[in-house]
Scaffold this motif. Sequence first.
Motif, PDB file in Angstrom:
ATOM      1  N   LEU A 162       8.838  13.207  -2.921  1.00  0.00           N
ATOM      2  CA  LEU A 162       7.627  13.834  -2.385  1.00  0.00           C
ATOM      3  C   LEU A 162       6.499  12.814  -2.247  1.00  0.00           C
ATOM      4  CD1 LEU A 162       7.528  17.260  -4.287  1.00  0.00           C
ATOM      5  CD2 LEU A 162       7.784  16.922  -1.820  1.00  0.00           C
ATOM      6  N   THR A 163       6.336  11.972  -3.252  1.00  0.00           N
ATOM      7  CA  THR A 163       5.288  10.951  -3.216  1.00  0.00           C
ATOM      8  C   THR A 163       5.508   9.987  -2.052  1.00  0.00           C
ATOM      9  OG1 THR A 163       5.057  11.085  -5.623  1.00  0.00           O
ATOM     10  CG2 THR A 163       4.138   9.141  -4.547  1.00  0.00           C
ATOM     11  N   ALA A 164       6.772   9.584  -1.841  1.00  0.00           N
ATOM     12  CA  ALA A 164       7.089   8.665  -0.739  1.00  0.00           C
ATOM     13  C   ALA A 164       6.786   9.301   0.614  1.00  0.00           C
ATOM     14  CB  ALA A 164       8.559   8.263  -0.817  1.00  0.00           C
ATOM     15  N   ILE A 165       7.140  10.562   0.765  1.00  0.00           N
ATOM     16  CA  ILE A 165       6.906  11.260   2.038  1.00  0.00           C
ATOM     17  C   ILE A 165       5.414  11.346   2.336  1.00  0.00           C
ATOM     18  CG2 ILE A 165       7.142  13.481   3.238  1.00  0.00           C
ATOM     19  CD1 ILE A 165       9.776  13.827   1.553  1.00  0.00           C
ATOM     20  N   TYR A 166       4.645  11.713   1.325  1.00  0.00           N
ATOM     21  CA  TYR A 166       3.196  11.857   1.545  1.00  0.00           C
ATOM     22  C   TYR A 166       2.505  10.501   1.722  1.00  0.00           C
ATOM     23  CZ  TYR A 166       3.382  16.845   0.579  1.00  0.00           C
ATOM     24  OH  TYR A 166       3.646  18.194   0.647  1.00  0.00           O
ATOM     25  N   ALA A 167       3.114   9.423   1.214  1.00  0.00           N
ATOM     26  CA  ALA A 167       2.511   8.089   1.365  1.00  0.00           C
ATOM     27  C   ALA A 167       2.771   7.493   2.744  1.00  0.00           C
ATOM     28  CB  ALA A 167       3.054   7.147   0.284  1.00  0.00           C
ATOM     29  N   ALA A 168       3.783   7.973   3.435  1.00  0.00           N
ATOM     30  CA  ALA A 168       4.168   7.395   4.734  1.00  0.00           C
ATOM     31  C   ALA A 168       3.053   7.555   5.769  1.00  0.00           C
ATOM     32  CB  ALA A 168       5.445   8.057   5.232  1.00  0.00           C
ATOM     33  N   GLN A 169       2.872   6.508   6.553  1.00  0.00           N
ATOM     34  CA  GLN A 169       1.860   6.527   7.617  1.00  0.00           C
ATOM     35  C   GLN A 169       2.463   6.372   9.012  1.00  0.00           C
ATOM     36  OE1 GLN A 169      -1.484   7.114   7.018  1.00  0.00           O
ATOM     37  NE2 GLN A 169      -0.731   7.502   4.937  1.00  0.00           N
ATOM     38  N   GLU A 170       3.640   5.782   9.112  1.00  0.00           N
ATOM     39  CA  GLU A 170       4.199   5.479  10.434  1.00  0.00           C
ATOM     40  C   GLU A 170       5.582   6.093  10.665  1.00  0.00           C
ATOM     41  OE1 GLU A 170       4.243   1.254  10.759  1.00  0.00           O
ATOM     42  OE2 GLU A 170       2.089   1.045  10.378  1.00  0.00           O
ATOM     43  N   GLN A 171       6.503   5.883   9.722  1.00  0.00           N
ATOM     44  CA  GLN A 171       7.880   6.299   9.982  1.00  0.00           C
ATOM     45  C   GLN A 171       8.632   6.570   8.673  1.00  0.00           C
ATOM     46  OE1 GLN A 171      11.034   3.420  11.140  1.00  0.00           O
ATOM     47  NE2 GLN A 171      11.125   4.515  13.096  1.00  0.00           N
TER      48      GLN A 171
ATOM     49  N   VAL B 150       3.558  11.063  11.760  1.00  0.00           N
ATOM     50  CA  VAL B 150       4.601  10.163  11.251  1.00  0.00           C
ATOM     51  C   VAL B 150       5.912  10.488  11.970  1.00  0.00           C
ATOM     52  CG1 VAL B 150       5.912   9.460   9.211  1.00  0.00           C
ATOM     53  CG2 VAL B 150       3.478  10.020   8.998  1.00  0.00           C
ATOM     54  N   GLU B 151       6.620   9.462  12.419  1.00  0.00           N
ATOM     55  CA  GLU B 151       7.928   9.680  13.020  1.00  0.00           C
ATOM     56  C   GLU B 151       8.934   9.934  11.891  1.00  0.00           C
ATOM     57  OE1 GLU B 151      10.942   7.601  16.270  1.00  0.00           O
ATOM     58  OE2 GLU B 151       9.864   6.318  14.843  1.00  0.00           O
ATOM     59  N   VAL B 152       9.468  11.138  11.847  1.00  0.00           N
ATOM     60  CA  VAL B 152      10.416  11.505  10.799  1.00  0.00           C
ATOM     61  C   VAL B 152      11.797  11.686  11.431  1.00  0.00           C
ATOM     62  CG1 VAL B 152      11.009  13.121   8.960  1.00  0.00           C
ATOM     63  CG2 VAL B 152       8.599  12.674   9.497  1.00  0.00           C
ATOM     64  N   ILE B 153      12.761  10.916  10.935  1.00  0.00           N
ATOM     65  CA  ILE B 153      14.132  10.951  11.449  1.00  0.00           C
ATOM     66  C   ILE B 153      15.072  11.273  10.287  1.00  0.00           C
ATOM     67  CG2 ILE B 153      16.007   9.582  12.464  1.00  0.00           C
ATOM     68  CD1 ILE B 153      13.815   7.856  13.795  1.00  0.00           C
TER      69      ILE B 153
ATOM     70  N   VAL C  41       8.210  17.010   4.754  1.00  0.00           N
ATOM     71  CA  VAL C  41       8.671  16.247   5.917  1.00  0.00           C
ATOM     72  C   VAL C  41       8.122  16.852   7.207  1.00  0.00           C
ATOM     73  CG1 VAL C  41      10.741  15.351   4.811  1.00  0.00           C
ATOM     74  CG2 VAL C  41      10.885  17.492   6.066  1.00  0.00           C
ATOM     75  N   CYS C  42       8.008  18.188   7.271  1.00  0.00           N
ATOM     76  CA  CYS C  42       7.429  18.821   8.464  1.00  0.00           C
ATOM     77  C   CYS C  42       5.946  18.480   8.594  1.00  0.00           C
ATOM     78  CB  CYS C  42       7.625  20.332   8.410  1.00  0.00           C
ATOM     79  SG  CYS C  42       9.346  20.863   8.646  1.00  0.00           S
ATOM     80  N   THR C  43       5.256  18.465   7.469  1.00  0.00           N
ATOM     81  CA  THR C  43       3.833  18.100   7.476  1.00  0.00           C
ATOM     82  C   THR C  43       3.658  16.651   7.906  1.00  0.00           C
ATOM     83  OG1 THR C  43       3.347  19.687   5.710  1.00  0.00           O
ATOM     84  CG2 THR C  43       1.746  17.917   6.066  1.00  0.00           C
ATOM     85  N   ALA C  44       4.522  15.775   7.419  1.00  0.00           N
ATOM     86  CA  ALA C  44       4.453  14.363   7.818  1.00  0.00           C
ATOM     87  C   ALA C  44       4.629  14.218   9.321  1.00  0.00           C
ATOM     88  CB  ALA C  44       5.530  13.566   7.075  1.00  0.00           C
ATOM     89  N   ALA C  45       5.599  14.935   9.888  1.00  0.00           N
ATOM     90  CA  ALA C  45       5.833  14.867  11.335  1.00  0.00           C
ATOM     91  C   ALA C  45       4.620  15.378  12.099  1.00  0.00           C
ATOM     92  CB  ALA C  45       7.078  15.678  11.693  1.00  0.00           C
TER      93      ALA C  45
ATOM     94  N   GLN D 122       0.816  -1.211   0.000  1.00  0.00           N
ATOM     95  CA  GLN D 122       0.000   0.000   0.000  1.00  0.00           C
ATOM     96  C   GLN D 122       0.853   1.265   0.000  1.00  0.00           C
ATOM     97  OE1 GLN D 122      -3.238  -0.412  -0.440  1.00  0.00           O
ATOM     98  NE2 GLN D 122      -3.564   1.797  -0.640  1.00  0.00           N
ATOM     99  N   VAL D 123       1.912   1.265   0.793  1.00  0.00           N
ATOM    100  CA  VAL D 123       2.748   2.459   0.891  1.00  0.00           C
ATOM    101  C   VAL D 123       3.539   2.692  -0.399  1.00  0.00           C
ATOM    102  CG1 VAL D 123       4.769   1.296   1.895  1.00  0.00           C
ATOM    103  CG2 VAL D 123       4.355   3.717   2.386  1.00  0.00           C
ATOM    104  N   SER D 124       3.835   1.624  -1.133  1.00  0.00           N
ATOM    105  CA  SER D 124       4.638   1.734  -2.359  1.00  0.00           C
ATOM    106  C   SER D 124       3.794   2.048  -3.593  1.00  0.00           C
ATOM    107  CB  SER D 124       5.395   0.424  -2.604  1.00  0.00           C
ATOM    108  OG  SER D 124       6.205   0.086  -1.501  1.00  0.00           O
ATOM    109  N   LYS D 125       2.502   1.810  -3.491  1.00  0.00           N
ATOM    110  CA  LYS D 125       1.644   1.900  -4.667  1.00  0.00           C
ATOM    111  C   LYS D 125       1.721   3.251  -5.379  1.00  0.00           C
ATOM    112  CE  LYS D 125      -2.872   0.333  -6.216  1.00  0.00           C
ATOM    113  NZ  LYS D 125      -4.172  -0.279  -5.822  1.00  0.00           N
TER     114      LYS D 125
END
Length: 487
Positions: free
Chosen positions: A328-337, A363-366, A355-359, A100-103
């Motif tokens: 950008l697509t990968a960042i917006y698709a992330a749900q957990e980390q 989403v845990e962004v490291i 990345v700030c929006t994801a956090a 799902q995250v890769s789709k």
Amino acid sequence: MQFTSFHALISSLIFLCYWLIIVATTLRIVFKRRPTTYVIAWMLVIYILPLVGVILYFALGEAHLGQQRVKRAQKMRPTITKFINKLSVFQDIFTDKVSQVSKPIFQLCKHQTGLDGIKGNHIELLSNTDAIFDRLIADINQATSNIEMVFYIWNKGGRADEVEEALIQASKRGVTCRLMLDSAGSRNFIRSNASKKMRDAGITVIEVLKVNLFRFMFRRLDLRQHRKVAIIDNYISYTGSMNIVDPRFFKQNKHVGEWVDVMVRMSGPVTTLMGAIYTSDWELETGDYLALPQITDFAEQPEEKKHIMQLIASGPGYTENMIHQVLLTAIYAAQEQIIFTTPYLVPSDDILHAVCTAAQRGVEVIIIVPKKNDSLMVKWASRAFFSELLEGGVKLYQFNDNLLHTKSVLIDKQLSLVGTVNLDMRSLWLNFEITTVIDDAEFARSLAILLQTYLNNSDIVNIEEWEKRPIWQHVVERLFYFFAPLL
């Protein structure tokens, strides 16, 4: 009196021409529709450094390949399209059944390249310098038909010399060896006796994107071939962050420790696509046609869900902004980390906000960066982003002792991006780069274990302590921030 009037007329004409040049260059920058920070940075350079700024812009501001290379790129497109159409006939190596995250990423790749995810590959993550050299040299020693390589840096000393000797021996036993090296990154090696020795042994060594002042009139001067790729017998391939350098013999005078890198060793159908990218680079640089890899037989039967992959190539002549779009697509698709590693952190505004929006959405962004850096300008420019990232909830870590050179992204412990791309404007918009997109939980676990070792050797950046840094550091950071889009 007449002389005075003539002098005044000439002065006025010179002044008028000067302002026409400034206005024309300003309009050219604005009409390019690049990011706002990029436009502001170049306008500052042009207005602070009159004429010199204009010359710098036309030398460094646009990713123009040069007329010859543009013609070659246009000539290659029908051949590549035909190759992709032929490759797509082999339906048993493609799949749209991804996580799902890769789709979203694989859908983007399908739209841009015409190819679904490539399955049936066997992938190995190599994170130890000696292990990388051992595997690469062993594969070279077993090669029977051809070896193709392209690297940004080739540096003599240590185990890099073993690769050189292995290639010479391969060439002597009849293996066709082709090597492309970036002119700036490998300048010393290209002019060394070692390079001559390789040529004398029958190895074709090409200096890519030659650097001299004369050429800036025909193409951008600092455009670089930043890929790191090795292909053996059209079946085994490597890519990642490591150049052909032994870190124990490389840039020790910079006092940043040894460079820490990874490579991905791949065998299977994906290498066919890697070969097509190499062929394109070869023709783009030399003008000579290199036969595309065969698509008939694969050494092992593709597996249903094993290591689903895509390759993303970028640079002038390739799909514009592709790697930027994928990130950008990968960042917006992330749900957990999300875990990033990058030696150079000078993100675009879009990636910074993503990345700030994801956090902020949980989403845990490291982000892991090296504490020491071999580029003074990048070091200070990257620090200008720390406050905004920390305030946005991103966790920043600084890697101790050595220079962390690994370029990777891990999304939700499932999707991995490993390759040559730094989180800076040069990698995202300019250089020839390559990234592997890997949808596989098993590979992701291997990468997660490696990233944890990086974190164990890193110090977290505390926002309260960071804000207490001396005022002069704020000033230097902001100064270099204005030039961030140019780095």
